[in-house]
Design a protein around this motif. Structure first.
Motif, short mmCIF file in Angstrom:
data_model
loop_
_atom_site.label_atom_id
_atom_site.label_comp_id
_atom_site.label_asym_id
_atom_site.label_seq_id
_atom_site.Cartn_x
_atom_site.Cartn_y
_atom_site.Cartn_z
N TRP A 1 3.25 -4.47 -4.99
CA TRP A 1 2.44 -3.28 -5.26
C TRP A 1 0.97 -3.57 -4.93
CZ3 TRP A 1 -1.76 -1.74 -8.00
CH2 TRP A 1 -1.97 -0.35 -8.08
N GLU A 2 0.48 -4.73 -5.36
CA GLU A 2 -0.93 -5.04 -5.08
C GLU A 2 -1.19 -5.15 -3.58
OE1 GLU A 2 -3.21 -6.74 -8.84
OE2 GLU A 2 -2.72 -8.24 -7.30
N HIS B 1 -2.67 -1.23 -3.95
CA HIS B 1 -4.03 -1.38 -4.45
C HIS B 1 -4.97 -1.39 -3.25
CE1 HIS B 1 -7.65 -3.14 -6.15
NE2 HIS B 1 -7.19 -2.77 -7.33
N PRO C 1 -1.91 2.30 -12.25
CA PRO C 1 -2.37 0.98 -11.80
C PRO C 1 -2.78 0.04 -12.93
CG PRO C 1 -3.24 2.68 -10.36
CD PRO C 1 -2.55 3.39 -11.49
N THR D 1 -1.28 -3.71 -13.67
CA THR D 1 -2.13 -4.89 -13.84
C THR D 1 -1.81 -5.61 -15.14
OG1 THR D 1 -3.94 -3.95 -12.52
CG2 THR D 1 -4.52 -5.69 -14.08
N THR E 1 -7.45 -8.42 -5.52
CA THR E 1 -6.77 -7.47 -6.38
C THR E 1 -6.81 -7.98 -7.82
OG1 THR E 1 -4.70 -8.59 -5.84
CG2 THR E 1 -5.24 -6.62 -4.56
#
Length: 222
Positions: free
Chosen positions: A94-95, A99, A144, A148, A194
């Motif tokens: 995902w990052e 991101h 997001p 995280t 990130t």
């Protein structure tokens, strides 16, 4: 030696096992039997999935990096492997693709590997595929900041468990270390800024752990 987390896991295992191999770079994972990287060619047969490959080579060559571990240690190693391969892996993907800082880094990386005219559509195609996969697996359904927090929770747990240990289970690397290293090293060594990657670099014992694994597997004595 590779940009693929599971390929890095496999290469680390091969190095620790002392098995000779020839590394071949293939950008099209659809050529592999599982449609994913990595795979090997052994006796003319293509075999996919790092876990299955390692199990096959372990039995074929009677090499067991986990020799001497207790059942409890094996269970703990299994749990850490699944944590990073099944959950932390989603956070990393995902990052890298969603991101803004990760996507910018990935676009730049692709541009360095292929003509710019191909890099943009390649990134768009990969991003589309990962969007479907990560939504189906669950991680992309979250905001997001939640993603995280989930990634940081994995890192905090690993940092607390490692403490001053050199490796996960004993004073030498085992198969669980190759799996965790494969997923952790990209966030520690790649330059994307990130949130989860930056947090990984802020935990000294995780950076030291990756350095020990890299030295154990890939640094040749002079």
């Amino acid at each position: 030696p590779t940009v693929g987390p599971f390929a890095l896991k496999l290469l680390a295992w091969l190095e620790l096992a002392g098995l000779p191999y020839e590394q071949v770079f293939e950008a099209n994972p659809r050529k592999g039997p599982k449609g994913k990287n990595p795979w090997i060619e052994l006796d003319g047969e293509r075999i996919g999935d790092s876990e299955l490959i390692i199990d096959l080579l372990r039995k074929r060559h009677a090499i067991d990096l986990d020799d001497g571990l207790t059942p409890e240690q094996l269970a703990i190693g299994h749990a850490w492997r699944r944590t990073f391969e099944e959950h932390y892996h989603q956070v990393l993907e995902w990052e890298l693709f969603f991101h803004p800082a990760g996507a910018a880094w990935m676009r730049k990386s692709l541009t360095s590997q292929m003509p710019a005219a191909l890099a943009a559509p390649a990134f768009s195609l990969m991003r589309s595929q990962f969007r479907k996969q990560l939504y189906a697996r669950g991680i992309a359904r979250h905001d997001p900041d939640i993603i995280t927090r989930k990634g940081r929770a994995d890192l905090n747990a690993l940092s607390a468990f490692l403490g001053e240990r050199p490796f996960l289970l004993t004073d030498r690397p085992t198969s669980a270390d190759t799996a965790v290293f494969g997923l952790l090293a990209p966030t520690v060594y790649w330059a994307m800024e990130t949130p989860v990657a930056l947090y990984a670099r802020s935990l000294p014992n995780l950076k030291a752990y990756c350095d020990r694994m890299r030295e154990s597997c890939f640094v040749r004595p002079k």
